[in-house]
Write a protein that holds these residues in place. Sequence first.
Motif, PDB file in Angstrom:
ATOM      1  N   PHE A  15      14.748 -10.534   0.786  1.00 47.93           N
ATOM      2  CA  PHE A  15      14.552  -9.085   0.800  1.00 47.93           C
ATOM      3  C   PHE A  15      13.449  -8.719  -0.188  1.00 47.93           C
ATOM      4  O   PHE A  15      13.242  -9.415  -1.179  1.00 47.93           O
ATOM      5  CB  PHE A  15      15.826  -8.341   0.359  1.00 47.93           C
ATOM      6  N   PRO A  16      12.775  -7.606   0.071  1.00 46.27           N
ATOM      7  CA  PRO A  16      11.822  -7.135  -0.937  1.00 46.27           C
ATOM      8  C   PRO A  16      12.546  -6.925  -2.262  1.00 46.27           C
ATOM      9  O   PRO A  16      13.707  -6.507  -2.271  1.00 46.27           O
ATOM     10  CB  PRO A  16      11.338  -5.794  -0.366  1.00 46.27           C
ATOM     11  N   GLU A  17      11.877  -7.212  -3.338  1.00 48.82           N
ATOM     12  CA  GLU A  17      12.474  -7.190  -4.675  1.00 48.82           C
ATOM     13  C   GLU A  17      13.336  -5.946  -4.926  1.00 48.82           C
ATOM     14  O   GLU A  17      14.467  -6.035  -5.366  1.00 48.82           O
ATOM     15  CB  GLU A  17      11.338  -7.235  -5.711  1.00 48.82           C
ATOM     16  N   HIS A  18      12.789  -4.778  -4.638  1.00 49.20           N
ATOM     17  CA  HIS A  18      13.502  -3.554  -4.996  1.00 49.20           C
ATOM     18  C   HIS A  18      14.755  -3.352  -4.147  1.00 49.20           C
ATOM     19  O   HIS A  18      15.598  -2.543  -4.472  1.00 49.20           O
ATOM     20  CB  HIS A  18      12.571  -2.344  -4.883  1.00 49.20           C
ATOM     21  N   MET A  19      14.886  -4.060  -3.062  1.00 50.72           N
ATOM     22  CA  MET A  19      16.099  -3.916  -2.253  1.00 50.72           C
ATOM     23  C   MET A  19      17.182  -4.882  -2.693  1.00 50.72           C
ATOM     24  O   MET A  19      18.297  -4.854  -2.227  1.00 50.72           O
ATOM     25  CB  MET A  19      15.786  -4.128  -0.777  1.00 50.72           C
ATOM     26  N   LYS A  20      16.817  -5.764  -3.571  1.00 52.76           N
ATOM     27  CA  LYS A  20      17.783  -6.754  -4.042  1.00 52.76           C
ATOM     28  C   LYS A  20      18.486  -6.302  -5.308  1.00 52.76           C
ATOM     29  O   LYS A  20      19.427  -6.913  -5.742  1.00 52.76           O
ATOM     30  CB  LYS A  20      17.052  -8.067  -4.352  1.00 52.76           C
ATOM     31  N   SER A  21      17.985  -5.243  -5.903  1.00 49.18           N
ATOM     32  CA  SER A  21      18.368  -4.995  -7.283  1.00 49.18           C
ATOM     33  C   SER A  21      19.816  -4.561  -7.474  1.00 49.18           C
ATOM     34  O   SER A  21      20.461  -4.956  -8.413  1.00 49.18           O
ATOM     35  CB  SER A  21      17.451  -3.936  -7.878  1.00 49.18           C
ATOM     36  N   HIS A  22      20.327  -3.756  -6.588  1.00 54.99           N
ATOM     37  CA  HIS A  22      21.677  -3.227  -6.841  1.00 54.99           C
ATOM     38  C   HIS A  22      22.707  -4.015  -6.058  1.00 54.99           C
ATOM     39  O   HIS A  22      23.347  -3.521  -5.149  1.00 54.99           O
ATOM     40  CB  HIS A  22      21.730  -1.755  -6.484  1.00 54.99           C
TER      41      HIS A  22
END
Length: 941
Positions: free
Chosen positions: A598-605
């Motif tokens: 996944f794109p980095e920012h979609m993995k964060s939470h």
Amino acid sequence: MESKEKIRIALTIACFAAISILFTARYRKHRKQRQQSQTTCYLKTETKPQSAFKRVLADNSYAPFRHLNSENDENSSVEHPYKAEIEALLKRARVEFDFVGDGNVDLKLSDSYVWIETESQLRELADLLSKERVFGVDTEQHSLRSFLGFTALIQISTQTEDYLVDTIALHDVMGILRSVFANPEICKVFHGADNDILWLQRDFHIYVVNLFDTAKACEVLLKPQKSLAYLLETYCGVATNKQLQREDWRQRPLPVEMVQYSQMDAHYLLYIAHCLASELLQLGSENSASADDKFRFVLEASRRSNAICLQLFSKEIEVSPGESAAASIISRNLNDQGGLSLRPCDTQDLVRCLCMWRDLMARIHDESLRYVLSDHAIIALAHKVPASETEIYDTISQADLNIDSPNIVSSLQSPSPVVCSHLEDFIYLFEDEVRNLEDIFQLILQNHLGPSGSCPLSVYSYALLSRTNLKLVNRLVSKQNGFRNAKQIGKKASRQLFVQKFSCKSPVYHNCRIYANDGRLLCYCDRRKLEWYLRRDLAKLLDENPPAIMLLFEPKGRPEDEDNNFYIQSKKNICVGCGEGNHYLRYRIIPSCYRVHFPEHMKSHRSHDIVLLCVDCHEIAHAAAEKYKRQVAAELGIPLFVRKVVDSRQDEDASESSVSLEEAGVSPLQLRTAAMALLRHGSKMPSQRREELMQIVMQYYGGREISEEDLERALLVGMSPNERRRLLKKKERAFKRSTRVIIPEEQETHDGVAMSATVDTSNLNDIGSLDAATGKPCSKEASELLGTNDADESSLSSCPDLSINGEILSADYKDINFDSRRISEIKHISNFDTVVDENGSPKPKTVNTVQSVSNGTITPKHNSKLSLLGHGPHGKQVVDHLLNEFGENGIRQFCQKWRQVFVEAIHPRFLPSGWDVNHSGRRDFGEFSVYNPAKKASANA
Ligand code: AMP
Ligand code: ZN
Ligand code: MN
């Protein structure tokens, strides 16, 4: 004219209809409000003294009591922790004759006593008592407003002083007295110690070694009576009012007469013991030839006393809750026809139902059975089957009014607050046509303690939601289903053994709190996250236990802004599926083979999509996920596997060995090292060695297919809680180290040493440093810490069973044992241009599949994002495809679908409120977050 008339009539009717609808709606609303007010549990406003206890040794769950130093294994027989010491005393009694020092005892009860209510006072007392050779003890109990009862006061008298120990205030630290009570050199004088011995064990793990029980001395002396009142009167000329023993000993301050009464109960014990011991010696001298023989009665009294000490506290275990009470009510109230009323079966069933309700409610609220609902009320309810809440109320209060001995009940409110605040329960108890006790049990538990239950959780009730509850239900089910075939039982037993061995004791969620600088709660998280903020002076400590910090900067976004309280939920350390609390694994709802791409920012939470599941639910969820993966593969035409090699010769081997697999056992150490080696180097080791190791692991799992989770679980098998803790510590240390050095993501992770035959336990010790070495999971964690109010994935990884290798190995290689027929339905040609076998043999090809990547024609570039063992390429292709076709929305929908798959497979009942299939995960990143684009840009610069 006529039509006008018609219209008028129609209008009138419509008007009436509207009014009546309005009224009905109002009525319903009222009723709803009334019901809601009734479901407010009385415990939400009433606090009981025991709610201040931080820990209890005996909770109200159906789990057996754990004694001091006893193994976690419930099946191992319980041994007295001081068995050897007590047995030594039984063989060679250590008799104290000098109970009163120089023989001059002050028979007068002085007004002075020492009230012990702080930890330091208690330590002083313990120190003081350790220098005594003998002291007298008595305890007072409270049992009405508690399920098991608790010790409210301990009175200790030495030759010079009377101490009253406030065991409510000091409940959690009473262990301070453990050593003086267990010291065989110090004689403890009790009167009628049978109960006290058990209560001290139950509440404080205090075990009495070297007891002189004045009641036992009376027995040996053949005294006409052996009550303390008799002894006090005979030897001390003191009259007592034993009525006081039934008073409420929880009161603080204790009324003067209760202080005096309790002080007296222990004060004279040493003198009475002195008198009785003299008589015992006297008796011995009169009745014996030799000088040695004159001790025989004293020794006998001492022996009988210490025999009491060998007793162990245990919780009463019933086949089903409330069953014995129901049986006794039924047998006491049978009519001539052998039934309770005209409809004997129904009535008896109702009695059972009500007794179960009472039992469970008493446990949930920590009240005694009699406080919750009297036997009389149960009989009356079962006879009458009242239809409304008012009728239920009246039936109970009338039944209690009719009881003969009013002094018992007069102090009790009838119906009790438990009944009053949960009257609606009775409606479904009475409505239920087919009374399935198991369903009712679950229903009560859910309604009251479930995620949106009506009653507060406490240290007493918490474990009701866990394994024991599950076991109990199993018991109920097997009882209802009658006899099961032996194979099933065997399977179940081995499963239970597995669960027991596996259980993860350290809580995954730590429930530390983070507050915003205006005092609003932002989230719950683990300790390390707090420490991270504190170290950087980004927060100040508000509270130590449980810890809480306040951020010193303005966090970006508040949970309530998003209309989502998920992140401020205090997460429970239980399986979100069934509520099991004693063992759980982290489960990734969205398989990592996709998520890592996944794109980095979609993995964060991620914490939203990582939940805790017990072993059983884990297996179900995992199977459903694998099934859905295959569906995804089929729908998108992206195969799961790169290549599958089938060697017919190996096939034969496998089938041969599978026979022996089922019988043979495997040592935990062997198992752990094998699992560790496979996890770390599975893809690189020689295939023969891998095969050997796989066989070992399969042996443990009864020859069944092995998944990556299986391997991770196997790492913990047979480890003592201490070892697990050590493992955890190691990982934590590694974490701390890694937060200082941030290592580039794509760094090579494996040390490249093939494990082959040299696998040893030292691998286990590498787990922590591995994290440090890879840097990846740790630096990632650190970066997640930077996000302001995202919940704690980091706490999840502190559970020792998990993320041993962080992201890299968490990519899935599940279907190492799959049905090739099913696979052949899927398009087999992958973009790696590899040959797919079409053999079609349904036999498990466990090892071959794993081999495929390393032994096959492809040697994937060392890319940590690609699983070396399984579905990595598939995952990447799927994510790329989704992004190309639908953009980020495609990914979000993909996630939602996975959550749906999860929910459909598990029907989770314990998900934190706020958990949502449609969770967007769209949140702004904090000022300090590495996901913050501005931050990232500056870091790159
Ligand atoms: P004692 O051994 O007399 O100090 O009693 C210890 C505790 O036992 C008291 O605090 C009560 O909780 C309980 N107890 C003893 N006898 C009775 C009784 N007859 N009725 C109710 N509770 C009792
Ligand atoms: Zn309640
Ligand atoms: Mn007493």
